[in-house]
Every structure is written in C-alpha cells, then in structure tokens.
Design a protein around this motif. Sequence first.
Motif, PDB file in Angstrom:
ATOM      1  N   ASP A  10       0.843  -1.192   0.000  1.00  0.00           N
ATOM      2  CA  ASP A  10       0.000   0.000   0.000  1.00  0.00           C
ATOM      3  C   ASP A  10       0.879   1.243   0.000  1.00  0.00           C
ATOM      4  O   ASP A  10       2.090   1.156   0.170  1.00  0.00           O
ATOM      5  N   ASP A  11       0.252   2.392  -0.197  1.00  0.00           N
ATOM      6  CA  ASP A  11       1.041   3.613  -0.308  1.00  0.00           C
ATOM      7  C   ASP A  11       1.748   3.964   0.994  1.00  0.00           C
ATOM      8  O   ASP A  11       2.785   4.605   1.002  1.00  0.00           O
ATOM      9  N   THR A  36       4.906   6.716   5.883  1.00  0.00           N
ATOM     10  CA  THR A  36       5.465   6.453   4.558  1.00  0.00           C
ATOM     11  C   THR A  36       6.781   7.187   4.388  1.00  0.00           C
ATOM     12  O   THR A  36       6.981   8.267   4.953  1.00  0.00           O
ATOM     13  N   ASP A  75       1.247   9.892  -0.517  1.00  0.00           N
ATOM     14  CA  ASP A  75       1.028   8.524  -0.027  1.00  0.00           C
ATOM     15  C   ASP A  75       0.034   8.503   1.131  1.00  0.00           C
ATOM     16  O   ASP A  75      -0.791   7.595   1.245  1.00  0.00           O
ATOM     17  N   ALA A 122      -3.361   9.007  -0.214  1.00  0.00           N
ATOM     18  CA  ALA A 122      -3.880   7.795  -0.860  1.00  0.00           C
ATOM     19  C   ALA A 122      -4.473   6.806   0.133  1.00  0.00           C
ATOM     20  O   ALA A 122      -5.239   5.921  -0.238  1.00  0.00           O
ATOM     21  N   ARG A 126      -5.596  -0.761  -1.111  1.00  0.00           N
ATOM     22  CA  ARG A 126      -5.693  -1.003  -2.552  1.00  0.00           C
ATOM     23  C   ARG A 126      -6.557  -2.224  -2.856  1.00  0.00           C
ATOM     24  O   ARG A 126      -6.773  -2.548  -4.016  1.00  0.00           O
ATOM     25  N   MET A 133      -5.189   4.554  -4.408  1.00  0.00           N
ATOM     26  CA  MET A 133      -3.726   4.689  -4.389  1.00  0.00           C
ATOM     27  C   MET A 133      -3.392   5.978  -5.133  1.00  0.00           C
ATOM     28  O   MET A 133      -4.282   6.607  -5.698  1.00  0.00           O
ATOM     29  N   ASP A 134      -2.113   6.367  -5.109  1.00  0.00           N
ATOM     30  CA  ASP A 134      -1.809   7.547  -5.907  1.00  0.00           C
ATOM     31  C   ASP A 134      -1.261   7.129  -7.268  1.00  0.00           C
ATOM     32  O   ASP A 134      -0.976   5.955  -7.505  1.00  0.00           O
ATOM     33  N   SER A 157      -0.853   1.979 -12.067  1.00  0.00           N
ATOM     34  CA  SER A 157      -1.741   2.071 -10.903  1.00  0.00           C
ATOM     35  C   SER A 157      -2.928   1.129 -11.061  1.00  0.00           C
ATOM     36  O   SER A 157      -3.318   0.429 -10.123  1.00  0.00           O
TER      37      SER A 157
END
Lengths: 290, 290
Positions: free
Chosen positions: B19-20, B30, B60, B63, B130, B187-188, B196
């Motif tokens: 994940d972000d 992050t 992040d 996201a 995600r 997500m970004d 993505s």
Amino acid sequence: MDERTALEMLSGALAHAGDDAAVIEDLVLTTDMLHETTDFPDGTTRYTAGWRAVGASLSDVAAMGAAATAAVAVYAAPEFREEEIREFVTGASEVCEAVGGAYVGGDLDTHEEFTVATTVVGRSRNPVYRSGARPGDAVCVTGTLGRSAAALRLFERGESARANRLFRFEPRVAAGRALAPHASAMMDSSDGLARSLHQLAETSGCGFSVESEEVPIDGAVREVADGRDEAFEMSVFFGEDFELVCTVPKDELTVARDASPTPITVIGEVTERGVAMDGESLPDRGFTHG
Amino acid sequence: MDERTALEMLSGALAHAGDDAAVIEDLVLTTDMLHETTDFPDGTTRYTAGWRAVGASLSDVAAMGAAATAAVAVYAAPEFREEEIREFVTGASEVCEAVGGAYVGGDLDTHEEFTVATTVVGRSRNPVYRSGARPGDAVCVTGTLGRSAAALRLFERGESARANRLFRFEPRVAAGRALAPHASAMMDSSDGLARSLHQLAETSGCGFSVESEEVPIDGAVREVADGRDEAFEMSVFFGEDFELVCTVPKDELTVARDASPTPITVIGEVTERGVAMDGESLPDRGFTHG
C-alpha cells in the motif's frame, strides 16, 4: 556553512528544534541518514546495518522518553541483492522488536553508494527535552561508552564478527521511558559524551562538572585501546554510541535508578556554567555526523 | 532482482505491504527517497525540490485517506549552502501547510549527490487500501494527469519557471479524506495511471475497463506534446503525477463527487479481470522509481 549551522537552519524556528526528535501532538518523529563511507566500515553486515540504522532513530525516540511505535527505512544501493535486503530487513525488524516497536516497511532507491534513511515515530504525552537541566541535578549515563569506537578498531583488525556484535547496540527505549518521569533533561550520546554535555548546557543554560573516573568505559574499549588516554578519547569524544545522557534532581535519583532497566552511572552534577571534567574545561568536540 | 521484487522483499510479510503507506494503530507512515539524477532535472529549484519531495510522501498519506500530521526530511548534498537549505525548508514547510500538516524538522548528511529522504506520518482510523475494488465500481481520478511529464519537457526547453510551477503539485490530502468513506480502493498515480490500475487489479483481484477519451489530460500536456499519441503516453504511462486513483461503488458516486474538494473524473469501471482501455489490453508499464 558547517553541519551544525546548517542543521539549525534545516530545523528552522521549530519548537524544540535541536532535540533528538520533533514533537507534534502526542507523537515524536525522527529521521536519520547513514551511508557506507562514513557509517558502515568494511565488514559491516547488512543485518548489522539494518539494526544499527533503525537503532539510531529508535535511540532518538528513547532520548525523548517516548515509546517506539513504528519504523520505516529507505534502502538505497547500486544494486538490489536478495540476500542483502533480507538481512537488512531482519536487522531492522529485530531491533524494533527488541524495544517493543514494529518495522513496518520501506522504500528502495538506486544509489551509487549504499545509503539508508530511517525514520521512527513514537508516542509520549510528556516528552523530555534537552532544556530542563538545573544546577544541583545529577548527571547520569546509561550503560557504557565507547562501544562503537571499539567496534571500529575491531573492524580495522578484521575481527568482523565481534565488531558487528558491538555495533548492534540496544536502543535505550525502556530506560528512556523509565527515566522520563524523573529526568529534567535528556539526549542520546550519539555525538559523544563531551558534545552531549555541551549541547545540554547550551539548551538548558547551565554548566556541568563531571569526573573522568566515573565515566562508564566499556570493557571492549579497555581491551582494544592503546593505553588509558586513548580509552578516554574513545569513550568521551568519539561518539556514535547510543546511550542516554540525562540530568535528574538528586532527590529523585534513587527512584530513577531503581526504575531504569539499564544501569545508570552518575558522572557528576549540573552547575551554573561551564562544562568541566576533573575541574578543567572539557573541549566541545566530538563526532560530526557526515 | 528488479525493483518491484526487491520492494516486496523490503516490505516483507507486513500487513498491507504494497500500500502507499504502512498502517500501525491509528497512524499511517510512509517514506521516500528522491535524488538529483533521477528526480530533479536541471533547473529544479531547491524550493521545488523541498515541496515535491515532501509532497510525494504527503501524497502517499492522501492515498490512504488519512490526515497529514507531520513531515521530516533528510537533506543530503555535497555541500550545505545557506540559501539552498533555506529554500528547501520553505518548500517543505509550504507544501505541508497547504494540506494541513506541519514540517517538523530533519537531518543533514554529506552526500556526493543531492538526495532527499522524506517521511510523513498521518492519522486515520479507517484507512483505504488497494484491496477493496469490486466489479461494477466506478474508477475515478482526481485532477489532471501528465503534469510532471509536461514539466520535464519544459525543463528540457529551458522554461524553468513554468516547469517548476508544474512540478509543485498539491498533494490530494483533502480529497483523500473526503473520498475515504466512499472509496473501496485507492492509491496515488505516482507510477502512472496504467501501472496504478494494474496494481489495484492485482491487489483487489479484479480487472478494469477504462476509456482513453475520459482520461483527464492536463492542459500543459496538450500544449507541449508532439501530437495526440505523445500526450496520451505522457498522461497514461509516464507517471510521477500525484493524483488519486480510486474505485467508488456507483451508488456513492454522487456523494463522493460532491464531497471531494478536487474535481474527480470517472474514467471507467471495475470488471472481473484484465486491465483494458478502449476494449484493448492496457500494458503494465510505467515509471519505475530509480
């Protein structure tokens, strides 16, 4: 511009800039970068690198008297070798587990030189700053000093296994939490004992009088050093150790000592001004992180 | 070992790896590293570098649908120039302020190449992963795509002022928080829209069907690109943009759209399997972060 000036600028006009970690709400946050040429001598395993890099940030959280919540790391290297990354993650994870935190992931970057950036977030509702030392307080150090200097000597001699073990210090998170309710000021010894005392003196607006014979020199130092003067240099000035240096009002000393899971040694007391050892001025020199 | 494999290893067997941001308790965390040769083209100011590097980590956090609490950065360079550090800190601070967070400090490191490691901690009690996309959900993108690709073209042309402006994106923290209660996955777009979608498909165990004419291509892309195909390449594959890509159940779409302070565009829908654009398989290629 030297590193200290630049660092002050990087921190800007932030509250408690210059402390081991930034404080925001109930969190403390700290980040560090280590790299091969300056921080990981030949012979350092990736396991030790992961342990030590994350450990350095955990030590900053410890110095605030905070609990260690989570760590992340960026692993940057010219190429990504499976075994090296696995070792690095194992070291990073184990040092977190050793202090009740969790290694929760990271990022990768291709870089010419092996470089690690680590960040730890911790929690404390009453963090300890560098600014509260008061004349009459006792000056205490956890554990022993000079381990990293001794490790470097052993790396030079090719005694890598032992050097790696010395390089993997236990961050003093539990001691920091136990000392926090009693300590008037605290930081870690990563810049060396001498520089730590000068920094505490500057931030608290006080002085120190400490005794060289009370400095808890690590056994490994006495073994590898070429005589007493060198042992002293390695323990007082070299730095790169991650013990806690704190000041405690004398009437709380017994309680603090009993509370700390790591033995603490009183090396002197807080004075009005000047940083002295054995009655003579102690130079403000030590490790400048490259 | 390629970067994706290594990254999976670095994250290990952690919950929600990939994940972000990592999730621990009510925090998200992050970290990212950017450096000169791969991330800051000639002409990038230190102000933009500070903004963009911290912005990447803020993205992040966005996201995950989390609030941005605090950011730290390591600034590594061959030498420390006062004006450059001041600009960097200003950019880092302003991007945090723009999204309701605080830049709280950092560390310095001497390094041959200008390198920045950034970390952001955020808070969320209900982070968006995600993994929740379900067939029938709408696929949405915030803002416009291709800004960074267009900026690079402008840097090449020597139009640095405009390129710097495009490079300073606004992290979608407010949009992320607004979309979080409605999004099934998010997500970004830092690896590019195509990648993505593939990552969301893999993590959610679903597919996507999107329409190229719905992709919100940034005006700057149309201006600098050499024709329609290149504009498409820059917007769908290039990446290094920091918009949010999310899936939203169709019956929540209106509410989600109204809630988001950043306009969202529906580009297609979630299917059972396969990632298709205009009915044809969309390649899984995009930006691999160096």
